[in-house]
Design a protein around this motif. Structure first.
Motif, PDB file in Angstrom:
ATOM      1  N   ASN B 136       0.808  -1.208   0.000  1.00 57.45           N
ATOM      2  CA  ASN B 136       0.000   0.000   0.000  1.00 57.45           C
ATOM      3  C   ASN B 136       0.847   1.267   0.000  1.00 57.45           C
ATOM      4  O   ASN B 136       0.705   2.139   0.859  1.00 57.45           O
ATOM      5  N   ALA B 137       1.747   1.347  -0.964  1.00 55.91           N
ATOM      6  CA  ALA B 137       2.606   2.517  -1.060  1.00 55.91           C
ATOM      7  C   ALA B 137       1.753   3.768  -1.258  1.00 55.91           C
ATOM      8  O   ALA B 137       0.762   3.746  -1.981  1.00 55.91           O
ATOM      9  N   PHE B 138       2.121   4.849  -0.596  1.00 57.21           N
ATOM     10  CA  PHE B 138       1.411   6.138  -0.665  1.00 57.21           C
ATOM     11  C   PHE B 138      -0.026   6.034  -0.154  1.00 57.21           C
ATOM     12  O   PHE B 138      -0.812   6.961  -0.301  1.00 57.21           O
ATOM     13  N   GLY B 139      -0.388   4.862   0.369  1.00 59.95           N
ATOM     14  CA  GLY B 139      -1.730   4.710   0.926  1.00 59.95           C
ATOM     15  C   GLY B 139      -2.860   4.770  -0.090  1.00 59.95           C
ATOM     16  O   GLY B 139      -4.001   5.007   0.259  1.00 59.95           O
ATOM     17  N   ILE B 140      -2.556   4.558  -1.367  1.00 64.64           N
ATOM     18  CA  ILE B 140      -3.643   4.667  -2.342  1.00 64.64           C
ATOM     19  C   ILE B 140      -3.846   3.388  -3.144  1.00 64.64           C
ATOM     20  O   ILE B 140      -4.683   3.334  -4.031  1.00 64.64           O
ATOM     21  N   THR B 141      -3.084   2.337  -2.872  1.00 62.89           N
ATOM     22  CA  THR B 141      -3.191   1.159  -3.725  1.00 62.89           C
ATOM     23  C   THR B 141      -4.003   0.037  -3.088  1.00 62.89           C
ATOM     24  O   THR B 141      -4.156  -1.026  -3.683  1.00 62.89           O
ATOM     25  N   GLY B 142      -4.475   0.251  -1.877  1.00 59.09           N
ATOM     26  CA  GLY B 142      -5.352  -0.753  -1.286  1.00 59.09           C
ATOM     27  C   GLY B 142      -4.656  -1.998  -0.772  1.00 59.09           C
ATOM     28  O   GLY B 142      -5.320  -2.950  -0.401  1.00 59.09           O
ATOM     29  N   GLY B 143      -3.334  -2.025  -0.770  1.00 55.74           N
ATOM     30  CA  GLY B 143      -2.614  -3.152  -0.186  1.00 55.74           C
ATOM     31  C   GLY B 143      -2.836  -4.455  -0.925  1.00 55.74           C
ATOM     32  O   GLY B 143      -3.139  -4.464  -2.125  1.00 55.74           O
ATOM     33  N   ALA B 144      -2.698  -5.549  -0.195  1.00 49.56           N
ATOM     34  CA  ALA B 144      -2.721  -6.868  -0.822  1.00 49.56           C
ATOM     35  C   ALA B 144      -4.076  -7.183  -1.451  1.00 49.56           C
ATOM     36  O   ALA B 144      -4.161  -7.959  -2.388  1.00 49.56           O
ATOM     37  N   ASN B 145      -5.150  -6.590  -0.931  1.00 54.49           N
ATOM     38  CA  ASN B 145      -6.471  -6.875  -1.492  1.00 54.49           C
ATOM     39  C   ASN B 145      -6.760  -6.087  -2.757  1.00 54.49           C
ATOM     40  O   ASN B 145      -7.656  -6.427  -3.505  1.00 54.49           O
ATOM     41  N   GLY B 146      -6.042  -5.017  -2.930  1.00 50.53           N
ATOM     42  CA  GLY B 146      -6.238  -4.224  -4.130  1.00 50.53           C
ATOM     43  C   GLY B 146      -7.393  -3.249  -4.000  1.00 50.53           C
ATOM     44  O   GLY B 146      -7.872  -2.950  -2.910  1.00 50.53           O
ATOM     45  N   LEU B 147      -7.817  -2.745  -5.158  1.00 48.51           N
ATOM     46  CA  LEU B 147      -8.873  -1.740  -5.192  1.00 48.51           C
ATOM     47  C   LEU B 147     -10.136  -2.345  -5.798  1.00 48.51           C
ATOM     48  O   LEU B 147     -10.070  -3.093  -6.765  1.00 48.51           O
ATOM     49  N   PHE B 148     -11.277  -2.004  -5.199  1.00 49.87           N
ATOM     50  CA  PHE B 148     -12.546  -2.498  -5.720  1.00 49.87           C
ATOM     51  C   PHE B 148     -13.348  -1.336  -6.296  1.00 49.87           C
ATOM     52  O   PHE B 148     -13.214  -0.209  -5.837  1.00 49.87           O
ATOM     53  N   GLY B 149     -14.179  -1.654  -7.254  1.00 49.52           N
ATOM     54  CA  GLY B 149     -15.170  -0.691  -7.678  1.00 49.52           C
ATOM     55  C   GLY B 149     -14.729   0.299  -8.734  1.00 49.52           C
ATOM     56  O   GLY B 149     -15.277   1.393  -8.811  1.00 49.52           O
ATOM     57  N   ALA B 150     -13.760  -0.095  -9.567  1.00 49.61           N
ATOM     58  CA  ALA B 150     -13.450   0.759 -10.706  1.00 49.61           C
ATOM     59  C   ALA B 150     -14.671   0.776 -11.629  1.00 49.61           C
ATOM     60  O   ALA B 150     -15.423  -0.194 -11.697  1.00 49.61           O
ATOM     61  N   GLY B 151     -14.872   1.883 -12.326  1.00 48.02           N
ATOM     62  CA  GLY B 151     -16.069   2.027 -13.143  1.00 48.02           C
ATOM     63  C   GLY B 151     -16.027   1.175 -14.393  1.00 48.02           C
ATOM     64  O   GLY B 151     -14.969   0.801 -14.881  1.00 48.02           O
ATOM     65  N   ARG B 152     -17.225   0.873 -14.898  1.00 51.19           N
ATOM     66  CA  ARG B 152     -17.297   0.181 -16.184  1.00 51.19           C
ATOM     67  C   ARG B 152     -17.292   1.226 -17.294  1.00 51.19           C
ATOM     68  O   ARG B 152     -17.614   2.388 -17.059  1.00 51.19           O
ATOM     69  N   PRO B 153     -16.948   0.803 -18.504  1.00 51.61           N
ATOM     70  CA  PRO B 153     -16.844   1.786 -19.588  1.00 51.61           C
ATOM     71  C   PRO B 153     -18.179   2.476 -19.860  1.00 51.61           C
ATOM     72  O   PRO B 153     -19.244   1.868 -19.765  1.00 51.61           O
ATOM     73  N   GLU B 154     -18.083   3.746 -20.184  1.00 46.54           N
ATOM     74  CA  GLU B 154     -19.258   4.533 -20.547  1.00 46.54           C
ATOM     75  C   GLU B 154     -19.035   5.088 -21.941  1.00 46.54           C
ATOM     76  O   GLU B 154     -17.952   5.582 -22.247  1.00 46.54           O
ATOM     77  N   LEU B 155     -20.035   4.983 -22.778  1.00 48.70           N
ATOM     78  CA  LEU B 155     -19.949   5.593 -24.108  1.00 48.70           C
ATOM     79  C   LEU B 155     -21.212   6.407 -24.316  1.00 48.70           C
ATOM     80  O   LEU B 155     -22.243   6.129 -23.699  1.00 48.70           O
ATOM     81  N   PRO B 156     -21.152   7.416 -25.179  1.00 44.21           N
ATOM     82  CA  PRO B 156     -22.388   8.142 -25.468  1.00 44.21           C
ATOM     83  C   PRO B 156     -23.308   7.295 -26.350  1.00 44.21           C
ATOM     84  O   PRO B 156     -22.830   6.508 -27.174  1.00 44.21           O
ATOM     85  N   LEU B 157     -24.593   7.428 -26.144  1.00 45.94           N
ATOM     86  CA  LEU B 157     -25.554   6.714 -26.986  1.00 45.94           C
ATOM     87  C   LEU B 157     -25.304   7.122 -28.437  1.00 45.94           C
ATOM     88  O   LEU B 157     -25.349   8.300 -28.778  1.00 45.94           O
ATOM     89  N   PRO B 158     -25.039   6.136 -29.308  1.00 42.05           N
ATOM     90  CA  PRO B 158     -24.458   6.500 -30.598  1.00 42.05           C
ATOM     91  C   PRO B 158     -25.430   7.153 -31.576  1.00 42.05           C
ATOM     92  O   PRO B 158     -24.985   7.753 -32.544  1.00 42.05           O
ATOM     93  N   TRP B 159     -26.739   7.065 -31.389  1.00 43.79           N
ATOM     94  CA  TRP B 159     -27.592   7.585 -32.468  1.00 43.79           C
ATOM     95  C   TRP B 159     -28.246   8.906 -32.135  1.00 43.79           C
ATOM     96  O   TRP B 159     -29.121   9.361 -32.838  1.00 43.79           O
TER      97      TRP B 159
END
Lengths: 310, 577, 238
Positions: B136-159
């Protein structure tokens, strides 16, 4: 001061193990210019084979510690030595003239295979050596607070004997000189009548045999191990070999001791100088040391500067 | 007959067929949920392979710590997405910058190191990264468990406008750029045809979702044009293909407008979550967010691979790409020609690592969890193997390497313990083994065929006669021993055939005698065998075997320049002993 | 019968044929020279004889034994040694160790190793004073002496020398050639590869001229020395 001395002795012991394993890397690198990634796992196989022998076939002999351990040592060295020769024959020799990328893959493949077999043989569990091996050795009290256990002294003596013995072998004997010749130039060595393949086979016997012995000793020293021991320890031993300057024996020894002592010292004194959880970062010490030294001296502390032939 | 056939089937047709196959893959019946997921993972590894290929294959530098840059990208994306709430695809430039910048910082002091030293130092950096994020260097990497909850991709509605217009502008610009040497008709006439085919059907039919098909059509046309140009198809042929695709798409839209729209809207709900419109730079967009299903990811990753491949190919033939080649083949000579080797190597590291960072963003968005063990040394080795096993420097090689290093080991999961002797599997395995043997002995085919016949007989008879299929597993071991031993025996004996035949007869007889009891025993042993326990070991053995058989990889790079290949051959000249 | 005989030997680098149908003979007791321009295939010929390269076709017979299929190190045991081009001594081994490596094929036969060593030190007194010095620290001439001395350590019947005069001062060249003469007088047959055609032909009994991988000319050295083609191409005379 007392703890410093104590830590120094601990560091020397670990360093001795690093140094003996580093010898195997350095010898192979010398003759083949190949990073033998399988060496660390052969070292681990030494621990595993030693455990196997001491807990099964030789279990009845533990009353006579020393005899059992000597027999085990001889068998382990022979077994791991043969393993090394086989790996060279199967995985490295066909790739002698195949460029520099393929032998690395082949070496990594051999390492994976060895580790996988070990994982299944040990059922992926931590295994412990028989309790109380060599515990009868006297402890040497230097001061009231500093004590060197007999085991540590024995380990240091054995490691020192291996290093000196190997150095003399390489410097003084006909086959040892031939090894140095082969590491300089395969073709010219052939013109001398040296059977280069046989010399390489010998190197691949001696290096792993010593690594296997170190594995057995570490098993006895720490008492327990699992199949992942080889990878991390092997990588660090290889780094030790590079620190000192790969391809030369005193360099491997120097690198081993530097690494062993730095690790122990950082873990011991890290909290005092602001590294709160220094032990969690222990494994990173070797890598940082490696990068620092290679930036300052690109061929290691005792390495010669050689112009690269691409 | 034969000749006219080869004239009819052009190389670009194979490429096109492959592309269509890849596009249609998720629709195949065997692509269930987990296999589509695996295909997405494989796609990410292809990206990683492509990026590492730049460093290892083109520039000839050892990099066994590539996972660290992959990880840097993934962590950057996850942290920005979780802490700053930035939509994850927008983190791509930042992740690429972080990974590329880190590569520059790290590799600058070590680039002068010789090959093997560089290799070990890259391992060291990779390990330091792993240990750092674990602690967990710099206290932002969540340590051995890692990070949860990164977002899923978002795209604009194409039409919804302005998206269709923007996409068209982009596609037309690309078309005009790529066709800059193909004459006015194709360049501008083609652009007009594309624009018309793009806008007319959806507007005329008054079904906005049809713009999705227009977009696919437009992108497809541009890619098709690039492929055709690559294979030197004439401008008239290109124009013809362009018009044909546009008309066919228009007809499809006109014929099935209503059902197409239902289909599109149905799938929209299945794979995406439509959110409330937001204003971005004064423009109102409707975000659609990926759901967990792998299919949309498949196409997303595919798009990234496409862009990467095109980028890599352009780089390879650029001034920088040629410089990499010189540095790889002969650094001293390259320096003598005035190439700044340090800058050139640095560029390889930076670009390759930045691309790995992009792959990291895709990874974070696909799995939404980012943890240290996804970026350990084993991952670096797998990436390295993808490049070298497939054939260092070759892009098709990366596809093969990914199949071997990522897809195959995962498919092993589906292999039950009885796989080896179920149905016709033994015969298939025997055919593969003997085929390999015959190929190796092709200079004395008749003799080897007789030997193979004897081996096959000894292999097939005992299980067949005794009705114990499990015996074929012993048979496989026997075949392996035989095809390794026969060449060794032949070195010492002039006529090995009687010995081979005798040994095979002996084996068959022994098996027939003890087979009745042995069969069930083998079956028992095998059902206790868990292949996943041995996966790494099998992979290791495969790595050794592949390298010994094909040291330059499965699909080696086509060497450019006769001098280079002559040098390579001279270096590999036959040596005594 | 000749001590060494090549019959229709062809050697390839990859698919490039560098030696084309070479046939030559070296009679016992003689000095035979192989001359030719840069890239004519002289070194390739020696590497083929000593087993570092394999001929694709043809035969090589040494002392009655076919050697073209033998690995390089076994050929040394038959009594055929080579001082390779560019000297190629082991730079981080001492002079003495270099010589010991030359005697590798004698095994632990200390008596003959000792005898050979004193023979080499007699031929090259300058080496005797530098026994413990590293090979790489010697001067060019000393390295050449060491290279020849090392090749003599195996008690060869045939000694092959690859351009012993390369890069040496004229005085040293003279000394080296005199030593070669002395070695030959001790009963060692010599196959000498040289670019310095004049000196080589003066020293040799018989000569071969190699041009782009084929033998162009052969004959007794004294005749070659006067052959117009040789004079024109290799001796720098009009």
């Amino acid at each position: 001061m007392e703890t410093f001395l104590q830590q120094l002795i601990n560091g020397l012991t670990i360093g001795g193990f690093y140094a003996v394993v580093a010898l195997g890397y350095t010898m192979v690198y010398g003759v083949l210019k190949l990073i033998n990634f399988a060496h660390g796992d052969m070292f681990m196989w030494g621990t595993l084979a030693g455990w196997g022998l001491l807990t099964t076939v030789l279990a009845g002999l533990t009353d006579m510690d020393l005899v059992a351990i000597l027999v085990t040592a001889v068998l382990v060295m022979a077994f791991i030595g043969m393993m090394g020769m086989t790996i060279e024959r199967v995985a490295y020799r066909p790739l002698r003239s195949a460029g520099r990328l393929s032998p690395i893959i082949s070496a990594l493949g051999a390492a994976f295979a060895l580790q996988s077999v070990a994982r299944n043989v040990s059922h992926a569990r931590w295994r412990t050596y028989p309790q109380g091996l060599l515990k009868g050795l006297p402890t040497l009290r230097l001061t009231d607070e500093v004590a060197v256990s007999g085991l540590q002294i024995l380990m240091l003596v054995i490691c020192a004997a291996i290093m000196i013995g190997l150095y003399l072998f390489v410097q003084r004997t006909r086959v040892g000189t031939a090894m140095r010749a082969v590491s300089l130039d395969h073709n010219v060595s052939r013109l001398m009548g040296i059977n280069v393949n046989r010399i390489i086979s010998i190197v691949f016997f001696i290096g792993p045999a010593l690594g296997g012995l170190a594995g057995l000793l570490i098993g006895i020293y720490y008492g327990s191990f699992n199949f992942t021991l080889g990878w991390v320890f092997g990588l660090k031993a290889f780094i030790a070999a590079i620190l000192g300057g790969i391809g030369n024996i005193p360099g491997a020894v120097l690198g081993g001791f530097i690494l062993g002592i730095s690790e122990t010292m950082v873990v011991a004194y890290g909290p005092d100088i602001g590294l709160a959880n220094a032990s969690a970062w222990k494994d990173a010490i070797a890598y940082v040391l490696l990068i620092a030294i290679l930036i300052a001296r690109p061929t290691g502390i005792l390495g010669e500067t050689v112009a690269e032939k691409v | 007959m034969n000749q006219s056939l080869t004239r009819l089937v052009r190389p670009w047709m194979w490429q096109l067929l492959l592309v269509l196959l890849v596009l249609a893959l998720p629709a195949m019946p065997f692509m269930d949920r987990s296999r589509t997921s695996l295909a997405v993972l494989a796609g990410i590894y292809v990206m990683l392979g492509l990026s590492l290929n730049l460093i290892v294959g083109y520039a000839g530098l050892f990099q066994l710590g590539h996972a660290a840059f992959f990880g840097l990208g993934a962590y950057t994306a996850a942290i920005l997405s979780i802490e700053r709430n930035i939509t994850i695809l927008a983190t791509i430039p930042i992740a690429a910058l972080v990974a590329g910048g880190a590569a520059i910082l790290i590799s600058k002091p070590i680039l002068h190191l010789r090959g093997d030293y560089l290799c070990i130092v890259t391992i060291a950096f990779g390990e330091i990264f792993r240990i750092g994020v674990t602690n967990n260097a710099f206290g932002i990497t969540g340590g051995a468990n890692g990070l949860f909850g990164a977002g899923r991709p978002e795209l604009p509605l194409p039409w919804l406008e302005p998206v269709p217009a923007l996409v068209l502008a982009l596609v037309l610009a690309l078309h005009v750029f790529l066709a800059r040497k193909s004459g006015y008709l194709l360049r501008w006439g083609g652009a007009v045809v594309i624009a018309a085919g793009y806008y007319l059907p959806p507007l005329a039919l008054d079904h906005k979702p049809l713009f999705l098909i227009s977009i696919v059509m437009a992108v497809g046309v541009v890619v098709l044009g690039a492929v055709l140009r690559d294979h030197k198809v004439s401008a008239r042929g290109q124009m013809l293909a362009l018009v044909a695709v546009v008309i066919v798409c228009g007809l499809i839209m006109a014929a099935g407008a209503d059902s197409l729209v239902t289909e599109i809207e149905g799938n929209l709900d299945k794979y995406f979550r439509v959110e409330d419109p937001v204003k971005v730079l004064g423009v109102e967009l409707t975000p659609v967010v990926f759901k967990r299903d792998a299919r949309p990811y498949y196409y997303l990753v595919l798009a990234f691979i496409l862009v990467t491949v095109i980028g890599m190919r352009r780089l390879q033939y650029s001034r920088l790409g040629r410089a990499w080649l010189y540095v790889r083949e002969d650094q001293l000579a390259a320096e003598a020609m005035g190439i700044d080797t340090t800058q050139v190597k640095l560029a390889a590291f930076a670009i390759g690592s930045a691309a790995a960072g992009v792959a990291g963003v895709l990874y974070a968005s696909r799995f939404t969890v980012v943890a240290p063990e996804s970026f350990n040394f084993l991952q670096s080795v797998i990436m390295f193997c993808i490049v070298v096993l497939g054939g260092s420097g070759s892009i098709p090689g990366i596809l093969v390497g990914t199949l071997g290093m990522v897809v195959l080991p995962e498919l092993l999961r589906d292999v039950g313990p009885t796989f080896l002797y179920k149905g016709i599997n033994p015969v298939v395995i025997l055919a593969v083994l003997l085929g390999g043997y015959l190929y190796g002995a092709r200079h004395r085919l008749s003799g080897a065929t007789v030997e193979s016949g004897a081996i096959a007989g000894a292999f097939v008879l005992p299980p067949l006669l005794l009705g114990e299929p499990a015996l074929s597993v012993i048979g496989m071991l026997m075949v392996l021993v035989a095809i390794i031993a026969i060449p060794l025996v032949r070195r010492r004996l002039d006529n090995a055939l009687p010995w081979v035949a005798g040994a095979m007869a002996l084996y068959a007889v022994v098996m027939l005698v003890i087979g009745k009891g042995l069969g069930p025993a083998v079956e028992r042993e095998i059902s206790a065998f868990r292949i996943m326990d041995w996966r790494d070991g099998l992979m290791g053995v495969a790595m050794v075997v592949m390298m010994v058989l094909r040291p330059a990889g499965i699909i080696p790079e086509r060497r450019r320049g006769i001098v280079v290949s002559a040098v390579a051959e001279a270096n590999a000249s036959p040596q005594a002993t | 019968m000749a001590l060494l005989e090549l019959r229709n030997v062809s050697t390839y680098y990859g698919n490039i044929r560098t030696l084309k149908d070479i046939s030559l003979q070296v009679e016992a007791g003689q000095i035979v020279t192989l001359i030719g321009a840069n890239g004519a295939g002289k070194t390739t010929t020696l590497r083929t004889i000593s087993g570092l390269l394999r001929p694709r076709t043809g035969e090589i017979i040494f002392d009655g034994t076919p050697i073209h299929l033998l690995p390089a190190h076994q050929i040394v045991y038959l009594g055929l040694t080579q001082a390779p081009e560019g000297r190629q001594i082991f730079p981080t081994l001492t002079v003495q160790e270099n010589l010991n490596m030359g005697a590798y094929s004698l095994g632990n036969n200390r008596a003959s190793i000792e005898a050979n060593r004193s023979r080499v030190y007699d031929l090259f007194p300058r080496l005797a004073g530098r026994k413990r010095q590293l090979g790489g620290t010697l001067s060019g001439g000393e390295q050449q002496m060491l290279s020849i001395g090392r090749a003599l350590m195996a008690s060869p019947k045939l000694l092959m020398l690859d351009e012993p005069s390369l890069g040496l001062a004229p005085l040293l060249v003279k000394a080296i050639f005199e030593t070669i003469q002395a070695i030959n007088e001790q009963g060692v047959t010599v196959l000498l590869v040289e670019q310095n055609a004049r000196a080589a032909l003066r020293l040799a009994d018989y000569g071969y001229v190699l041009e782009t991988g084929t033998l162009a000319l052969e004959g007794p050295a004294s005749e070659l020395l006067h052959a117009p083609r040789v004079r024109q191409a290799y001796l720098g005379e009009a």
